[in-house]
Scaffold this motif. Structure first.
Motif, short mmCIF file in Angstrom:
data_model
loop_
_atom_site.label_atom_id
_atom_site.label_comp_id
_atom_site.label_asym_id
_atom_site.label_seq_id
_atom_site.Cartn_x
_atom_site.Cartn_y
_atom_site.Cartn_z
N VAL A 70 0.85 -1.19 0.00
CA VAL A 70 0.00 0.00 0.00
C VAL A 70 0.89 1.24 0.00
CG1 VAL A 70 -1.81 1.27 1.21
CG2 VAL A 70 -1.79 -1.24 1.28
N ASP A 72 -0.61 4.25 -1.79
CA ASP A 72 -1.55 5.33 -2.06
C ASP A 72 -1.90 6.07 -0.77
OD1 ASP A 72 -4.76 6.04 -2.20
OD2 ASP A 72 -3.68 6.52 -4.04
N GLU A 74 -4.38 7.97 0.15
CA GLU A 74 -5.77 7.82 0.60
C GLU A 74 -6.01 6.46 1.22
OE1 GLU A 74 -8.67 8.80 -2.33
OE2 GLU A 74 -7.81 10.77 -2.77
N LEU A 75 -5.44 5.42 0.61
CA LEU A 75 -5.59 4.08 1.18
C LEU A 75 -4.91 3.97 2.53
CD1 LEU A 75 -5.18 1.50 -1.75
CD2 LEU A 75 -7.21 1.96 -0.38
N LYS A 78 -7.02 5.36 5.16
CA LYS A 78 -8.12 4.47 5.50
C LYS A 78 -7.66 3.28 6.32
CE LYS A 78 -11.01 5.80 1.57
NZ LYS A 78 -11.61 5.38 0.28
N PHE A 186 -10.06 -4.93 2.03
CA PHE A 186 -9.41 -5.30 0.77
C PHE A 186 -10.07 -6.49 0.08
CE2 PHE A 186 -5.80 -2.95 2.69
CZ PHE A 186 -5.51 -2.11 1.63
#
Length: 224
Positions: A70, A72, A74-75, A78, A186
């Motif tokens: 991961v 990103d 934004e991810l 989260k 996910f």
């Protein structure tokens, strides 16, 4: 001094230098929880770290580790509540989520055929390994299979951390996160067991050194 003696001395010095560098990696690895959020590790270098780490041993060479990377922003944001609000999952350059594949034996033909192609094994021997691996691992009790997979992913996780340190990066092994929420977020099937989250990046604050128990306290010879 003969050329042979000179070559021998050079080799000794080279070996000592390599040994020192290896020990420096081991001794300098720390669990870092505060990262420089502006620092970026390229996808190419993350791939290289993982590729080197997969030289780790595994049961029957089944290599049950799978990596969900991961990067990103934004991810990662989260992921924060899933990781009990541990800020390192946001600030680190990448989060490697190490998964264990409970059906790793389904790739045994790919593994052993590659071994044949590399000249390490005959087709006959590979065929036996493939058949035996599928038969054995598919018939194991679920808990025993899970134990094997988790053990092997622990080995590769340590390799990831040491490889990252050798490249000048920092990491921290995280078992403290909600595995059920991670799987739901996910859409991870029951085939895969989440084991560790591994943030990797550049430390913003140097980690505190820690102590270890004495070898005398933890080692027994020839019996307890």
């Amino acid at each position: 001094m003969s050329s042979t003696q000179i070559d021998s001395q050079v080799q000794v010095q080279t070996n000592k230098s390599s040994e020192a560098a290896f020990f420096d990696v081991l001794n300098s690895r720390r669990s870092v929880r505060k990262y420089d959020s502006s620092f970026v590790i390229s996808e190419e270098e993350i791939r290289e770290i993982l590729e080197i780490a997969t030289k780790a041993p595994s049961s029957s060479n089944m290599q049950p580790w799978r990596f969900l990377v991961v990067t990103d922003p934004e991810l990662k944001q989260k992921l924060l509540p899933i990781a009990f609000n541990q800020q390192q999952v946001v600030d680190a350059s990448a989060i490697v989520i190490v998964l264990g594949d409970l059906e790793m034996y389904t790739l045994s033909d790919k593994i052993y055929n590659a071994t044949v192609a590399a000249g390490y094994m005959t087709e006959e021997v590979a065929s036996n390994f493939i058949n035996n691996s599928v038969k054995m691992y598919s018939s194991l009790p679920a808990e025993r299979l899970k134990d094997i997979v988790i053990f092997d992913t622990g080995l590769v996780a340590m390799q990831i951390m040491l490889t990252a340190r050798a490249k000048g990066y920092d990491s921290v092994p995280m078992g403290g996160y909600n595995k059920d929420q991670l799987k739901e977020f996910f859409n991870i099937s029951d085939r895969y067991v989440p084991t560790l989250m591994l943030p990797i990046g550049k430390a913003a604050v140097e980690a505190h050194p820690t102590t270890r128990l004495s070898i005398d306290d933890i080692t027994f010879y020839n019996g307890l």
